[in-house]
Design a protein around this motif. Structure first.
Motif, PDB file in Angstrom:
ATOM      1  N   ILE A   1      26.572  44.098  42.819  1.00  0.00           N
ATOM      2  CA  ILE A   1      25.569  43.655  41.851  1.00  0.00           C
ATOM      3  C   ILE A   1      25.378  42.142  41.935  1.00  0.00           C
ATOM      4  N   ILE A   2      26.478  41.408  42.001  1.00  0.00           N
ATOM      5  CA  ILE A   2      26.392  39.950  42.054  1.00  0.00           C
ATOM      6  C   ILE A   2      25.730  39.497  43.341  1.00  0.00           C
ATOM      7  N   ARG A   3      26.102  40.117  44.459  1.00  0.00           N
ATOM      8  CA  ARG A   3      25.501  39.728  45.740  1.00  0.00           C
ATOM      9  C   ARG A   3      24.022  40.080  45.786  1.00  0.00           C
ATOM     10  N   ALA A   4      23.658  41.255  45.264  1.00  0.00           N
ATOM     11  CA  ALA A   4      22.249  41.666  45.291  1.00  0.00           C
ATOM     12  C   ALA A   4      21.378  40.721  44.474  1.00  0.00           C
ATOM     13  N   ALA A   5      21.956  40.143  43.414  1.00  0.00           N
ATOM     14  CA  ALA A   5      21.212  39.183  42.591  1.00  0.00           C
ATOM     15  C   ALA A   5      21.291  37.770  43.148  1.00  0.00           C
ATOM     16  N   GLN A   6      21.991  37.601  44.284  1.00  0.00           N
ATOM     17  CA  GLN A   6      22.215  36.289  44.887  1.00  0.00           C
ATOM     18  C   GLN A   6      22.783  35.320  43.857  1.00  0.00           C
ATOM     19  N   ALA A   7      23.799  35.827  43.143  1.00  0.00           N
ATOM     20  CA  ALA A   7      24.365  35.073  42.025  1.00  0.00           C
ATOM     21  C   ALA A   7      25.822  34.707  42.246  1.00  0.00           C
ATOM     22  N   GLN A   8      26.274  34.671  43.503  1.00  0.00           N
ATOM     23  CA  GLN A   8      27.684  34.380  43.775  1.00  0.00           C
ATOM     24  C   GLN A   8      28.119  33.036  43.195  1.00  0.00           C
ATOM     25  N   ASP A   9      27.194  32.078  43.126  1.00  0.00           N
ATOM     26  CA  ASP A   9      27.532  30.749  42.629  1.00  0.00           C
ATOM     27  C   ASP A   9      27.340  30.626  41.115  1.00  0.00           C
ATOM     28  N   PHE A  10      26.963  31.716  40.471  1.00  0.00           N
ATOM     29  CA  PHE A  10      26.627  31.624  39.050  1.00  0.00           C
ATOM     30  C   PHE A  10      27.455  32.555  38.168  1.00  0.00           C
ATOM     31  N   VAL A  11      28.346  33.356  38.765  1.00  0.00           N
ATOM     32  CA  VAL A  11      29.120  34.314  37.981  1.00  0.00           C
ATOM     33  C   VAL A  11      30.607  34.113  38.247  1.00  0.00           C
ATOM     34  N   ALA A  12      31.371  33.913  37.184  1.00  0.00           N
ATOM     35  CA  ALA A  12      32.830  33.889  37.277  1.00  0.00           C
ATOM     36  C   ALA A  12      33.359  35.228  36.771  1.00  0.00           C
ATOM     37  N   VAL A  13      34.290  35.815  37.504  1.00  0.00           N
ATOM     38  CA  VAL A  13      34.863  37.111  37.131  1.00  0.00           C
ATOM     39  C   VAL A  13      36.334  36.903  36.784  1.00  0.00           C
ATOM     40  N   MET A  14      36.733  37.389  35.609  1.00  0.00           N
ATOM     41  CA  MET A  14      38.096  37.173  35.120  1.00  0.00           C
ATOM     42  C   MET A  14      38.630  38.468  34.537  1.00  0.00           C
ATOM     43  N   GLU A  15      39.942  38.493  34.315  1.00  0.00           N
ATOM     44  CA  GLU A  15      40.585  39.600  33.626  1.00  0.00           C
ATOM     45  C   GLU A  15      41.156  39.113  32.308  1.00  0.00           C
ATOM     46  N   ALA A  16      41.155  40.018  31.319  1.00  0.00           N
ATOM     47  CA  ALA A  16      41.741  39.698  30.018  1.00  0.00           C
ATOM     48  C   ALA A  16      42.498  40.915  29.506  1.00  0.00           C
ATOM     49  N   THR A  17      43.501  40.673  28.676  1.00  0.00           N
ATOM     50  CA  THR A  17      44.264  41.763  28.063  1.00  0.00           C
ATOM     51  C   THR A  17      44.448  41.483  26.581  1.00  0.00           C
ATOM     52  N   SER A  18      44.570  42.569  25.819  1.00  0.00           N
ATOM     53  CA  SER A  18      44.868  42.433  24.406  1.00  0.00           C
ATOM     54  C   SER A  18      46.352  42.082  24.230  1.00  0.00           C
TER      55      SER A  18
END
Length: 314
Positions: free
Chosen positions: A163-180
């Motif tokens: 999805i990120i690559r198709a939107a050419q948004a690699q430089d605009f999206v940070a992906v992280m993990e979170a836990t409760s």
């Protein structure tokens, strides 16, 4: 291809299932291509698409307009052979159908480990990038918990990357993990999810689907081919429409009486019962650009676990 008139006739009692629904030509064709064409990438004759759409109240003019728009939006590829036009899924359209299929035909959500995937979109991203990301992330089951902040409890990393690559948004999206943190109550999180995903509205939509289709489940296995195709397509169309709003949250975050579980079981059973007769209908009425319609039963029987149910019903 000549067809028997009675083969194309949907019975009045089955046709009534569509009463009160707004069936748009674009959306209905996306359902048809995702369910029928994606497992056997072939190009369908425009006349066949018109024939398939007719029982849903979509006339030939609307089908022609919809195929033009879907081609312009890179959903479909058009091929001209003689005086006939044929339409198949484009590469981008096929990828969209594959992404959607992971949600539509998959089983229950996997066991949740308490982790969340967060996609954080930069505020200075172009509006077109933000809009495309929002549309695709919401369809993938992410929830917008704040502007530019999307969360998912069981995200597929591969699909998210596509999805990120198709939107050419690699430089605009940070992906992280979170836990409760276990020391804190889960109740605020449950309330937040209820607000974020508007679960009350989603539950009402699932109840409406169950009210519409449950009465015909008992008759699904013995339906005539035209009826079976009609019900299969309408069921998938409405299921897809509600699923677009349902994040498929883990059990821990859902109400105990969540109707989405019952709706998935209904689709599981009905799809299996309708599969053989609906495929008979498609083989009879659909013309493709190359040979005959490919037999995709092996793929189709894996949807909703349909194979085991279909065989058990025989």
């Amino acid at each position: 291809m000549a067809t028997r008139p009675e083969l194309n006739t949907v019975s009045p009692q089955v046709a009534r299932l569509a009463r009160g629904l707004k069936l748009g030509a674009n959306s209905m064709l996306v359902t048809l291509f995702g369910d029928v064409v994606a497992p056997r990438p072939q190009a369908l004759w425009l006349g066949s698409l018109i024939r398939l759409a007719a029982p849903f109240g979509i006339n030939d003019r609307l089908v022609r307009t919809a195929t033009f728009r879907l081609s312009a939006d890179d959903w479909l590829d058009a091929t001209r052979i003689g005086r006939r036009s044929y339409y198949g899924l484009s590469e981008a359209g096929l990828q969209r159908c594959i992404h959607a299929g992971k949600r539509i035909y998959a089983g229950d959500a996997p066991e949740w480990d308490g982790r969340w995937t967060l996609a954080l979109v930069r505020g200075d991203a172009r509006a077109t990038i933000r809009q495309r990301l929002k549309r695709e992330l919401l369809w993938e089951g992410f929830g917008a918990i704040a502007p530019g902040v999307y969360a998912h409890p069981n995200a597929d990393a591969g699909s998210l990357g596509e999805i990120i690559r198709a939107a050419q948004a690699q430089d605009f999206v940070a992906v992280m993990e979170a836990t409760s943190i276990e020391a804190f109550s889960i109740r605020p999180l449950q309330a937040l999810m209820h607000q974020t995903f508007k679960l009350g509205d989603v539950a009402s939509a699932w109840q409406a689907l169950l009210h519409r289709f449950s009465p015909v489940l008992a008759d699904a296995h013995g339906m005539a081919p035209a009826d079976a195709f009609f019900v299969r397509t309408l069921l998938l169309h409405e299921y897809r429409r509600v699923l677009l709003r349902d994040p498929n949250l883990p059990e821990q975050l859902l109400p105990a009486d969540w109707p989405g579980r019952t709706a998935r079981d209904l689709c599981h059973d009905m799809y299996a019962a309708l599969l053989d007769a609906s495929e008979d209908y498609l083989r009879e009425v659909v013309e493709v650009s190359d040979g005959n319609l490919i037999n995709a039963n092996r793929v189709l029987r894996r949807r909703f676990g349909a194979g085991s149910h279909a065989e058990a019903a025989r």
